[in-house]
Scaffold this motif. Structure first.
Motif, PDB file in Angstrom:
ATOM      1  N   GLU A 110       0.826  -1.208   0.000  1.00  0.00           N
ATOM      2  CA  GLU A 110       0.000   0.000   0.000  1.00  0.00           C
ATOM      3  C   GLU A 110       0.863   1.261   0.000  1.00  0.00           C
ATOM      4  OE1 GLU A 110      -3.512   2.272   0.039  1.00  0.00           O
ATOM      5  OE2 GLU A 110      -3.084   0.183  -0.465  1.00  0.00           O
ATOM      6  N   VAL A 111       1.942   1.257   0.772  1.00  0.00           N
ATOM      7  CA  VAL A 111       2.850   2.411   0.788  1.00  0.00           C
ATOM      8  C   VAL A 111       3.543   2.557  -0.564  1.00  0.00           C
ATOM      9  CG1 VAL A 111       4.938   3.355   1.832  1.00  0.00           C
ATOM     10  CG2 VAL A 111       3.169   2.329   3.284  1.00  0.00           C
ATOM     11  N   SER A 112       3.952   1.438  -1.156  1.00  0.00           N
ATOM     12  CA  SER A 112       4.619   1.462  -2.460  1.00  0.00           C
ATOM     13  C   SER A 112       3.704   1.999  -3.547  1.00  0.00           C
ATOM     14  CB  SER A 112       5.082   0.053  -2.839  1.00  0.00           C
ATOM     15  OG  SER A 112       5.996  -0.449  -1.892  1.00  0.00           O
ATOM     16  N   PHE A 113       2.400   1.758  -3.403  1.00  0.00           N
ATOM     17  CA  PHE A 113       1.413   2.219  -4.377  1.00  0.00           C
ATOM     18  C   PHE A 113       1.491   3.734  -4.568  1.00  0.00           C
ATOM     19  CE2 PHE A 113      -2.993   3.673  -5.272  1.00  0.00           C
ATOM     20  CZ  PHE A 113      -3.193   3.026  -6.480  1.00  0.00           C
ATOM     21  N   SER A 114       1.844   4.446  -3.513  1.00  0.00           N
ATOM     22  CA  SER A 114       1.977   5.903  -3.607  1.00  0.00           C
ATOM     23  C   SER A 114       3.418   6.335  -3.889  1.00  0.00           C
ATOM     24  CB  SER A 114       1.504   6.566  -2.310  1.00  0.00           C
ATOM     25  OG  SER A 114       0.122   6.362  -2.114  1.00  0.00           O
ATOM     26  N   LEU A 115       4.365   5.807  -3.126  1.00  0.00           N
ATOM     27  CA  LEU A 115       5.742   6.287  -3.225  1.00  0.00           C
ATOM     28  C   LEU A 115       6.373   6.008  -4.586  1.00  0.00           C
ATOM     29  CD1 LEU A 115       7.211   5.447   0.300  1.00  0.00           C
ATOM     30  CD2 LEU A 115       6.216   7.593  -0.525  1.00  0.00           C
ATOM     31  N   LEU A 116       6.095   4.839  -5.170  1.00  0.00           N
ATOM     32  CA  LEU A 116       6.702   4.508  -6.455  1.00  0.00           C
ATOM     33  C   LEU A 116       6.043   5.250  -7.615  1.00  0.00           C
ATOM     34  CD1 LEU A 116       7.317   0.661  -6.048  1.00  0.00           C
ATOM     35  CD2 LEU A 116       8.996   2.516  -6.013  1.00  0.00           C
ATOM     36  N   ALA A 117       4.853   5.805  -7.381  1.00  0.00           N
ATOM     37  CA  ALA A 117       4.180   6.569  -8.429  1.00  0.00           C
ATOM     38  C   ALA A 117       4.692   7.999  -8.511  1.00  0.00           C
ATOM     39  CB  ALA A 117       2.674   6.570  -8.184  1.00  0.00           C
ATOM     40  N   ILE A 118       5.202   8.521  -7.393  1.00  0.00           N
ATOM     41  CA  ILE A 118       5.600   9.933  -7.333  1.00  0.00           C
ATOM     42  C   ILE A 118       6.607  10.322  -8.418  1.00  0.00           C
ATOM     43  CG2 ILE A 118       6.846  11.623  -5.926  1.00  0.00           C
ATOM     44  CD1 ILE A 118       5.359  10.528  -3.499  1.00  0.00           C
ATOM     45  N   PRO A 119       7.686   9.546  -8.650  1.00  0.00           N
ATOM     46  CA  PRO A 119       8.619   9.956  -9.713  1.00  0.00           C
ATOM     47  C   PRO A 119       8.071   9.777 -11.120  1.00  0.00           C
ATOM     48  CG  PRO A 119       9.300   7.864  -8.742  1.00  0.00           C
ATOM     49  CD  PRO A 119       8.202   8.389  -7.886  1.00  0.00           C
ATOM     50  N   LEU A 120       6.960   9.044 -11.277  1.00  0.00           N
ATOM     51  CA  LEU A 120       6.393   8.795 -12.598  1.00  0.00           C
ATOM     52  C   LEU A 120       5.346   9.827 -13.010  1.00  0.00           C
ATOM     53  CD1 LEU A 120       5.838   4.935 -12.251  1.00  0.00           C
ATOM     54  CD2 LEU A 120       7.682   6.067 -13.486  1.00  0.00           C
ATOM     55  N   LEU A 121       4.666  10.399 -12.030  1.00  0.00           N
ATOM     56  CA  LEU A 121       3.532  11.273 -12.326  1.00  0.00           C
ATOM     57  C   LEU A 121       3.885  12.527 -13.133  1.00  0.00           C
ATOM     58  CD1 LEU A 121       1.608  10.869  -8.968  1.00  0.00           C
ATOM     59  CD2 LEU A 121       0.805  10.156 -11.234  1.00  0.00           C
ATOM     60  N   PRO A 122       5.002  13.202 -12.865  1.00  0.00           N
ATOM     61  CA  PRO A 122       5.305  14.386 -13.678  1.00  0.00           C
ATOM     62  C   PRO A 122       5.461  14.081 -15.161  1.00  0.00           C
ATOM     63  CG  PRO A 122       6.628  14.378 -11.682  1.00  0.00           C
ATOM     64  CD  PRO A 122       5.972  13.030 -11.764  1.00  0.00           C
ATOM     65  N   LYS A 123       5.932  12.904 -15.483  1.00  0.00           N
ATOM     66  CA  LYS A 123       6.193  12.555 -16.884  1.00  0.00           C
ATOM     67  C   LYS A 123       4.998  11.860 -17.540  1.00  0.00           C
ATOM     68  CE  LYS A 123       9.912  10.500 -19.664  1.00  0.00           C
ATOM     69  NZ  LYS A 123      11.263   9.875 -19.566  1.00  0.00           N
ATOM     70  N   LEU A 124       4.312  11.003 -16.806  1.00  0.00           N
ATOM     71  CA  LEU A 124       3.238  10.204 -17.386  1.00  0.00           C
ATOM     72  C   LEU A 124       1.844  10.759 -17.101  1.00  0.00           C
ATOM     73  CD1 LEU A 124       4.464   6.546 -16.647  1.00  0.00           C
ATOM     74  CD2 LEU A 124       4.664   7.852 -18.775  1.00  0.00           C
ATOM     75  N   GLY A 125       1.657  11.373 -15.956  1.00  0.00           N
ATOM     76  CA  GLY A 125       0.326  11.809 -15.572  1.00  0.00           C
ATOM     77  C   GLY A 125      -0.470  10.675 -14.945  1.00  0.00           C
ATOM     78  N   ALA A 126      -1.577  11.034 -14.334  1.00  0.00           N
ATOM     79  CA  ALA A 126      -2.367  10.069 -13.566  1.00  0.00           C
ATOM     80  C   ALA A 126      -2.947   8.954 -14.422  1.00  0.00           C
ATOM     81  CB  ALA A 126      -3.495  10.804 -12.825  1.00  0.00           C
ATOM     82  N   ILE A 127      -3.422   9.295 -15.612  1.00  0.00           N
ATOM     83  CA  ILE A 127      -4.083   8.285 -16.444  1.00  0.00           C
ATOM     84  C   ILE A 127      -3.101   7.235 -16.921  1.00  0.00           C
ATOM     85  CG2 ILE A 127      -5.273   7.898 -18.637  1.00  0.00           C
ATOM     86  CD1 ILE A 127      -6.700  10.535 -18.243  1.00  0.00           C
ATOM     87  N   ARG A 128      -1.945   7.671 -17.419  1.00  0.00           N
ATOM     88  CA  ARG A 128      -0.995   6.689 -17.945  1.00  0.00           C
ATOM     89  C   ARG A 128      -0.347   5.861 -16.844  1.00  0.00           C
ATOM     90  NH1 ARG A 128       1.827  10.399 -22.619  1.00  0.00           N
ATOM     91  NH2 ARG A 128       1.711  11.902 -20.921  1.00  0.00           N
ATOM     92  N   VAL A 129      -0.089   6.448 -15.679  1.00  0.00           N
ATOM     93  CA  VAL A 129       0.433   5.646 -14.570  1.00  0.00           C
ATOM     94  C   VAL A 129      -0.578   4.562 -14.204  1.00  0.00           C
ATOM     95  CG1 VAL A 129       1.017   5.666 -12.111  1.00  0.00           C
ATOM     96  CG2 VAL A 129       1.955   7.417 -13.621  1.00  0.00           C
ATOM     97  N   SER A 130      -1.847   4.929 -14.131  1.00  0.00           N
ATOM     98  CA  SER A 130      -2.893   3.956 -13.803  1.00  0.00           C
ATOM     99  C   SER A 130      -3.003   2.885 -14.885  1.00  0.00           C
ATOM    100  CB  SER A 130      -4.241   4.672 -13.641  1.00  0.00           C
ATOM    101  OG  SER A 130      -4.197   5.651 -12.641  1.00  0.00           O
TER     102      SER A 130
END
Length: 294
Positions: free
Chosen positions: A151-171
């Motif tokens: 559950e913690v990884s679900f947020s922390l590992l997304a943080i470096p990806l969001l600026p480049k991919l955005g919420a939709i593509r990360v999901s």
């Protein structure tokens, strides 16, 4: 910040509603059901990605590692650990352990402000009270701790990806990666039974999990995470038991006890306290409209 708070609260509330539909799929193969859930979600999310004109983005080795880690830990390992902990010791133990998510995220988010820590502790107390102090075996506790890592990884590992991919593509990318992993696990654990066609109630339950608890909740959470930061966003994990209580009451599945209501009140109070804290260094804001041009 208000839109981010609303999105995070709604996302975690939606995750909490899965308890109300669990009865619809209780007889369906567990791992097969999770594979179907993420497959449906990936199809929807990839379709939205295409419709919005969000092109495929080449990732660095580090970014790809974060994405794979997100799928493995945040989706696959999390679900496996929740399933096995529940089988071993019941839902209360894993619910209680997952109730510590706000505190963990507050502690790992840098130098948390005192108010943020106080708010996280209050949220944890409320979530624990609403869930019920769990009891169980050592094995159940270890599975629950594994779920906490997921559950913690679900947020922390997304943080470096969001600026480049955005919420939709990360999901979209993370759910797509999770499907073959869960399918392989399902074949190993459940065999050919995981391919059983669902009944109509089971199909509706899986569709709800895919669209509401995965597509919508993932998008809202990953949209809110950069705006709030991990520490503040983590406070809203306490909304999961609140969502379960409210949905169970509305559907007549369960009547909340005094402890449920007191726990829900503490969760809300803790969130309010935590949101008044000085924010940690923010993650770069993410805009899906900006990623359309990338």
């Amino acid at each position: 910040m208000r839109s981010g708070a609303f999105g995070a609260a709604t996302a975690m509330f939606m995750v909490g509603t899965l308890a109300a539909v669990s009865g619809l799929i209780k007889d369906y193969p567990v791992y097969g059901g999770q594979a179907v859930r993420y497959l449906l979600a990936a199809v929807v999310l990839l379709g939205v990605t295409r419709a919005l004109g969000l092109r495929f983005v080449r990732l660095t080795a580090r970014e790809f590692g974060c994405l794979v880690g997100l799928a493995v830990l945040g989706l696959v390992v999390f679900n496996i650990c929740v399933i096995e902990s529940t089988r071993d010791s019941g839902p209360a133990l894993v619910g209680t352990v997952l109730g510590t998510v706000p505190l963990v995220l507050a502690l790992v988010s840098g130098r948390p402000a005192p108010r943020l820590l106080v708010g996280a502790v209050v949220v944890v107390a409320g979530a624990t009270l609403a869930t019920g102090l769990g009891t169980g075996s050592t094995g159940g506790l270890l599975w629950a701790l594994g779920a906490l890592v997921g559950e913690v990884s679900f947020s922390l590992l997304a943080i470096p990806l969001l600026p480049k991919l955005g919420a939709i593509r990360v999901s979209a990318y993370s759910t797509a990666l999770a499907v073959p992993m869960l399918a392989v696990t399902g074949v190993a654990v459940e065999g050919a039974s995981m391919f059983r066609a669902p009944t109509m109630p089971e199909a509706l339950g899986l569709l709800y999990l895919a669209v509401v608890v995965t597509v919508v909740a993932f998008f809202l959470w990953y949209s809110a995470l950069p705006r709030l930061g991990a520490g503040r966003a983590g406070l809203f994990a306490g909304m999961i038991p609140v969502g379960a209580i409210v949905t169970g009451t509305v559907l007549g599945v369960a009547t909340p006890s005094v402890y449920d209501l007191l726990g829900a009140g503490l969760v809300i109070a803790g969130i309010v306290v935590g949101l008044t804290a000085r924010r940690e260094s923010p993650v770069a804001s993410v805009s899906e409209s900006a990623t359309v041009r990338s």
